[in-house]
Write a protein that holds these residues in place. Sequence first.
Motif: not given
Length: 70
Positions: A8, A12, A39-40, A42
């Motif tokens: 993630g 980013r 997602i970015e 985590g």
Amino acid sequence: GISVQTIGLRIRALREERDISLRKFALMTGLNKSHLSAIERGRLDMRISSFGKILDGLGVSAEEFFKGLD
């Protein structure tokens, strides 16, 4: 292995290097903005198909993405 948090953060970092907003990246990848944000951070695992869309949006290969992360 490589954690979802590490992946993630890498997503980013690459997105920000390219000066792409999260909103624009969502449009580029066809993925939901809140999904990408999770997602970015985590907080969310992703499917391989989503990862492929993210790589395409970033303009990097899987090899380039993972280089130096191991």
